[in-house]
Design an enzyme around this catalytic site. Structure first.
Site, PDB file in Angstrom:
ATOM      1  N   THR A   1       0.878  -1.179   0.000  1.00  0.00           N
ATOM      2  CA  THR A   1       0.000   0.000   0.000  1.00  0.00           C
ATOM      3  C   THR A   1       0.909   1.221   0.000  1.00  0.00           C
ATOM      4  O   THR A   1       2.054   1.142   0.442  1.00  0.00           O
ATOM      5  CB  THR A   1      -0.901   0.056   1.243  1.00  0.00           C
TER       6      THR A   1
ATOM      7  N   GLU B   1      -5.840  -4.256   0.591  1.00  0.00           N
ATOM      8  CA  GLU B   1      -6.059  -5.317   1.579  1.00  0.00           C
ATOM      9  C   GLU B   1      -7.279  -6.189   1.250  1.00  0.00           C
ATOM     10  O   GLU B   1      -7.474  -7.228   1.858  1.00  0.00           O
ATOM     11  CB  GLU B   1      -6.271  -4.695   2.966  1.00  0.00           C
TER      12      GLU B   1
ATOM     13  N   LYS C   1     -14.225  17.046  11.733  1.00  0.00           N
ATOM     14  CA  LYS C   1     -14.925  16.997  13.015  1.00  0.00           C
ATOM     15  C   LYS C   1     -15.179  18.419  13.492  1.00  0.00           C
ATOM     16  O   LYS C   1     -14.298  19.071  14.034  1.00  0.00           O
ATOM     17  CB  LYS C   1     -14.107  16.206  14.035  1.00  0.00           C
TER      18      LYS C   1
ATOM     19  N   TRP D   1     -19.780  15.311  12.631  1.00  0.00           N
ATOM     20  CA  TRP D   1     -18.927  14.979  11.496  1.00  0.00           C
ATOM     21  C   TRP D   1     -19.484  15.583  10.210  1.00  0.00           C
ATOM     22  O   TRP D   1     -20.675  15.501   9.928  1.00  0.00           O
ATOM     23  CB  TRP D   1     -18.856  13.466  11.315  1.00  0.00           C
TER      24      TRP D   1
END
Ligand code: ADP
Length: 551
Positions: free
Chosen positions: A186, A330, A444, A449
């Site tokens: 990654t 992944e 935030k 959010w």
């Protein structure tokens, strides 16, 4: 009771043998930038993969040995895709867009002994070679200046000379299906890059999923334009999946600009294509500036980052139906894919389903975890971190050459073995995932959010906006607030007040979520696989490098 079934390992060599015989006349078509593209049948690829495996064995490549490829999407890369794992070694695709230091770190971590490189990438490889401690052999394929490797410490070979005269069959070993077949690091947005090692079994099962009608569902009547690089999570599984079904592959090699892509579509008439949104934004601009006959292309898989609804609509209008998918290195990568359920097809609700990240296939289990580790319901409203598990989902990272231990960082794997994706979203009762953000990109503001993706999608639906990225910036009163960075189209006139008013229209965005900080930039910085690189924007803001207007 024991089953009475045969126990046949799921091996990549079986996919190769199947593709190169049953679908022997299907083709890998590689764009060369001039004249006719290069065509090679699956049967030829099979024979050449066997010859390559013999050559690699003679160079001392052993079972379990990571073997690097620094290549574009082309026929030789497909040969390496099959030869290396089929002989029991591990295909290690190298991301040619990574910063050189990171690339060197990755090669050293995996301890590649052999690297197959395209000639056009020698300007990248040559200066790197002295830092690649384990590389003993470089095999060069395709056009490029070989003299760049003069004096190299590694032995240099010509791909074609090396495989010339080798036997066209190989007695592929009967491997353990759970052993490593391919690896991919990654890009390491934080800390060192992390190596994901796919098994034969995981690749095999993932390929079957890619081929399902409710995933990409292609057949040997299709030609797929594989724009997503072979170094980006195995080109989303396409090379393996196509060898199962005989789908022809159209490979762009290094010609990834919108102009050549449009030309490829017009002349080779692919029916399917796969790439990240950035590529499609570019192609859209190209087609508007210079219309071409792209009518063959009816199915487009978009993933890697959120597909803006405006992009999906624009492609729909061109007759190219977008199918949105989510995944990560992944997850091999197919995690979800947005085929709408039967009962909404043809109704107004259909688009709302298509723009989600999609539905989980049977082999991928999902759960949502709230901030205190609590399980959240699938009600389409409760937002939490997505966790997944399944036979093609990573359970650990590669520990590195010389270690037998895998890495299981607590922020990436739960105690009971699920992958924590770092993606935040909701799941509907019928299993459709809607991502609102990456955990590290969420804004935030005063304990609530704000989704950066929602703001970006809304902004990019304005006719004057070419691209928009929204990042969190520190705010004294609210903790964090959104900063809107906007790329305007040529000749656009919209100012920030207009754009802000546009966001507020029809309740698109709640008033308290509207950005007050705005800036125009030339282009959104991109990562090595073409996604918005928000950490660069955050850094530029922190360093005072952006000209921000407050409204
Ligand atoms: P990197 O971490 O280097 O970007 P990956 O290609 O593995 O490498 O990226 C996976 C991430 O990309 C996911 O965790 C998710 O945040 C994002 N992503 C992938 N597909 C989508 C999608 N369809 N919508 C939104 N985000 C996506």
């Amino acid at each position: 009771m024991q089953s009475t079934m045969q126990d046949v390992p799921l091996l990549i060599s079986r996919i190769l043998t199947h593709g190169s015989t049953i679908h022997g006349s299907s083709q890998v078509i590689t764009w060369t930038g001039e004249g006719e593209p290069h065509r090679r049948s699956f049967a030829e690829i099979g024979a050449r993969a066997a010859r390559l495996a013999h050559a690699l064995r003679e160079l001392g490549v052993e079972e379990g040995q990571p073997t690097g490829t620094l290549m574009w999407n082309n026929a030789e890369h497909v040969e390496a895709y099959f030869a290396i794992p089929s002989m029991g070694a591990v295909l290690h695709t190298l991301n040619l867009r990574l910063p050189p230091e990171q690339l060197a770190w990755i090669v050293n971590h995996a301890a590649d002994r052999v690297v197959i490189a395209n000639g056009s990438l020698l300007p990248l490889l040559a200066p790197l070679l002295p830092h690649l401690k384990t590389v003993e052999h470089v095999i060069v394929s395709g056009p490029g200046d070989r003299s760049l490797l003069d004096g190299a410490s590694a032995q240099v070979h010509e791909y074609e000379e090396l495989i010339d005269g080798k036997p066209e069959t190989y007695d592929w070993p009967e491997l353990d299906e759970r052993q490593g077949a391919a690896m991919c690091y990654t890009s390491g947005t934080t800390g060192d890059p992390k190596g994901v090692v796919f098994s034969h079994r995981s690749v095999y099962l993932h390929s079957m999923q890619v081929n399902m009608a409710q995933s990409m569902g292609l057949t040997d009547q299709d030609t797929s334009l594989v724009v997503v690089p072979q170094f980006h999570v195995n080109a989303w599984g396409l090379p393996h999946a196509t060898f199962m079904t005989g789908v022809n592959m159209l490979m762009p090699d290094r010609f990834l600009q919108p102009g050549p892509l449009a030309e490829m579509i017009e002349s080779e008439k692919p029916t399917h294509a796969a790439a990240v949104p950035t590529i499609w934004q570019g192609l859209l601009g190209e087609l508007k500036a210079k219309p071409r006959d792209v009518s063959s292309l009816t199915q487009v898989t978009i993933g890697g980052s959120a597909c803006p609804p405006s992009l999906m609509k624009a492609f729909d209008e061109l007759g190219m139906r977008v199918c949105h998918a989510w995944g990560m290195t992944e997850t091999s990568p197919l995690g979800t894919i947005a085929r709408p359920p039967a009962h909404v097809v043809g109704t107004d609700e259909e688009f709302a389903y298509r723009i989600t990240q999609g539905r989980f296939p049977a082999s991928v289990e999902a759960r949502l975890t709230g901030p205190d580790g609590e399980r959240l319901p699938w009600d389409g409203e409760s937002a939490g971190e997505l966790e997944v598990r399944g036979p093609w989902i990573a359970g650990a990272y590669y520990g590195g050459h010389g270690t037998t231990e895998a890495l299981r960082p607590a922020d990436k794997f739960s105690e009971d073995g699920w992958l924590k994706t770092g993606d935040v979203g909701t799941i509907s009762s019928d299993g459709f995932l809607t991502l609102t953000d990456r955990a590290k990109d969420v804004i935030k503001s005063g304990g609530e959010w704000i989704s950066s993706v929602e703001l970006e999608n809304a902004l990019m639906s304005h006719p004057d906006v070419a691209e928009a990225a929204v990042v969190a910036v520190p705010d004294e009163k609210w903790g964090e607030r959104p900063l809107a960075t906007v790329v305007l189209k040529e000749g656009a006139t919209a100012d920030f007040n207009t754009l802000r008013a546009f966001l507020a229209e029809e309740g698109k965005i709640a008033k308290w979520q509207l950005p007050e900080r705005w800036t125009v930039i030339e282009a959104v910085p991109k990562t090595s696989v073409g996604k918005f690189d928000k950490k660069v924007l955050r850094r530029q803001y922190a360093a005072g490098g952006l000209d921000v207007t407050q409204i």
